[in-house]
Design an enzyme around this catalytic site. Structure first.
Site, PDB file in Angstrom:
ATOM      1  N   ASP A  58      48.594  19.196 -13.544  1.00  0.00           N
ATOM      2  CA  ASP A  58      49.149  19.589 -12.253  1.00  0.00           C
ATOM      3  C   ASP A  58      48.328  20.716 -11.636  1.00  0.00           C
ATOM      4  O   ASP A  58      48.105  21.750 -12.255  1.00  0.00           O
ATOM      5  CB  ASP A  58      50.601  20.042 -12.437  1.00  0.00           C
ATOM      6  CG  ASP A  58      51.394  20.040 -11.149  1.00  0.00           C
ATOM      7  OD1 ASP A  58      50.935  20.667 -10.175  1.00  0.00           O
ATOM      8  OD2 ASP A  58      52.455  19.409 -11.107  1.00  0.00           O
ATOM      9  N   SER A  98      54.364  18.705  -5.346  1.00  0.00           N
ATOM     10  CA  SER A  98      54.328  17.879  -6.560  1.00  0.00           C
ATOM     11  C   SER A  98      55.299  16.716  -6.507  1.00  0.00           C
ATOM     12  O   SER A  98      55.072  15.684  -7.152  1.00  0.00           O
ATOM     13  CB  SER A  98      54.617  18.740  -7.789  1.00  0.00           C
ATOM     14  OG  SER A  98      53.546  19.620  -8.050  1.00  0.00           O
ATOM     15  N   GLU A 280      52.168  15.656 -18.649  1.00  0.00           N
ATOM     16  CA  GLU A 280      51.793  16.612 -17.606  1.00  0.00           C
ATOM     17  C   GLU A 280      51.434  17.969 -18.197  1.00  0.00           C
ATOM     18  O   GLU A 280      52.208  18.557 -18.961  1.00  0.00           O
ATOM     19  CB  GLU A 280      52.934  16.815 -16.603  1.00  0.00           C
ATOM     20  CG  GLU A 280      52.504  17.738 -15.455  1.00  0.00           C
ATOM     21  CD  GLU A 280      53.649  18.293 -14.634  1.00  0.00           C
ATOM     22  OE1 GLU A 280      53.439  18.563 -13.444  1.00  0.00           O
ATOM     23  OE2 GLU A 280      54.765  18.484 -15.175  1.00  0.00           O
TER      24      GLU A 280
END
Length: 453
Positions: A58, A98, A280
């Site tokens: 991310d 996001s 992630e």
């Protein structure tokens, strides 16, 4: 999948209005692929992919990649597997958050910032993880944030507000996801147990539905080693909120991202129909928001260790596609700063805490600035730098700026940017990702490689 037999008697199927995972036309994505290189376990370029490990750092962009090479002193494991680039804008904004980015990467559809698993009109969109489950594959979500955070949630939840993490938790438990590993235990517990749910104890519900529950590193490793053949799923919640930054993880009982990835693979590979796993590296983004270069690079290093676990499995398995793609850039990190012609990111190896932690160690009059920064960052401050930190309204930001300046790392924002993002791929049909894409194309290409209906 592991949970179908248990969960099938407890709920009825959800009918989705959106069909975001239309199988992409093979001719559109077959761009002269002549097969992957030796050692990639791929065979034919058209070999069906049985397992997918979708890895999302991310906030990571090409400048993070460049600075990380300087930080590490050599190439990262993904560098030799670069395939292309892609754009990230949301439905109503040039710069995505996001939630919108995760939804695009999970469903193949753009949506508005803040929205998860729904189109701009509020219609539910089927995710590629859900499409994989429909064809019998096991599934998993792994994150260093709360597991109910925007990116992991985008693959298995449908809400109009990413901040509604209690509802996301409910949907995750009631979904058919077999492995959930990350933080956010409070979102699964009732208020009577200091949680955020009104009444429901979602951990107990998950156990009733066939998930084993673990809450520290030792339990995770023990449960994975002993019970991988039990055909049960796994819920691991290792912190009340998010996990600790990588810089601080050694002082906790929380597992590393690599350990969670390895454990997830160990559980999911027991399903002979294959699996779909999302991993992630959540806090690269948070470090970018703070303009904290050392935190960013240490969490990239933790993410690389997880990618190595995935690639090692894919190399042995020969039927697994590993895709590495950040959802957006955070912070507008630059490779070089302040007119310098040198990259000094390697000095960030000497930083042992986040800037926020260093700021918390300052005394009331900040007379210990020099000692704190020397102790935790191995930087001898100039008198001017000492005064800057002492007089700043935000001591953490001032410390991060000085550390970044010393490392020749620049920042252009404390928010996301619209920078294009690199995509890396390893395994069967990896070359399908070659070229310049929209982020909505990524799940369609994956669906094509898996021959999803």
């Amino acid at each position: 999948m592991f949970r179908k037999l248990v969960w099938g008697v407890l709920c009825i199927g959800i009918v989705f209005a959106g069909l975001g995972i239309a199988v992409a036309d093979a001719s559109k994505h077959n761009k002269g692929d002549k097969g992957n290189s030796v050692g990639m376990g791929s065979g034919s370029s058209h070999k069906k992919v049985e397992n997918v490990i979708y890895m999302i750092p991310d906030g990571f962009s090409s400048n993070y990649a460049a600075n990380y090479r300087a930080y590490k002193g050599e190439e990262a494991i993904w560098d030799q597997h670069l395939k292309g680039m892609f754009t990230t804008h949301a439905a109503g904004s040039d710069i995505t958050d996001s939630a919108a980015a995760g939804t695009a990467m999970a469903t193949g559809y753009k949506t508005n910032n803040g929205v998860i698993g729904l189109d701009p009109k509020g219609n539910e969109l089927k995710t590629i993880l859900e499409a994989s489950e429909e064809e019998g594959r096991a599934s998993g979500l792994v994150a260093t944030s709360t597991i109910t955070h925007a990116t992991p949630a985008s693959f298995a939840a449908h809400v109009n507000d990413r901040n509604n993490e209690t509802e996301i938790a409910r949907q995750l438990v009631e979904s058919e996801v077999d492995v959930l590993l990350g933080g956010g235990k409070n979102n699964f517990l009732p208020k009577s147990e200091n949680g955020n749910q009104e009444e429901a104890n979602l951990i107990e519900q998950a156990k009733e539905q066939g998930l084993r529950f673990v809450e520290n590193r030792e339990q995770l490793i023990d449960e994975t080693d002993v019970n991988v053949e039990d055909e049960e799923g796994l819920l691991g919640l290792f912190a009340d909120e998010a996990l600790s930054p990588e810089l601080h993880r050694v002082n906790t009982e929380e597992p590393s991202l690599a350990e969670m990835t390895e454990s997830a693979i160990d559980v999911l590979e027991e399903d002979k129909d294959g699996f779909f796993l999302v991993v992630e590296g959540s806090q690269i983004d948070w470090a970018g928001h703070d303009n904290d270069a050392a935190w960013a690079m240490s969490d990239v290093a933790a993410f690389e260790a997880a990618v190595e676990e995935a690639i090692n499995f894919a190399n042995k398995d020969g039927k697994t596609l590993v895709v590495v793609a950040g959802d957006h850039d955070t912070g507008g990190m630059t490779t070089g700063a302040n007119g310098s012609m040198e990259l000094n990111a390697d000095i960030l190896q000497n930083v042992t805490t986040t800037g926020e932690y260093m700021a918390s160690e300052l005394n009331d009059d900040r007379s210990n600035v020099r000692n704190v920064v020397q102790s935790y960052a191995n930087i001898e401050l100039t008198e001017g730098e000492v005064q800057t930190i002492r007089e700043s309204d935000d001591a953490a930001s001032a410390i991060n700026t000085i550390v970044s300046d010393r490392a020749s790392v620049g920042w252009t924002s404390t928010n996301h940017t619209g920078a294009d993002i690199p995509v890396y791929a390893y395994g069967p049909q990896a070359n399908q990702f070659t070229g310049f894409h929209n982020n909505t194309e990524l799940p369609k290409i994956i669906a094509d490689t898996m021959k999803l209906k």
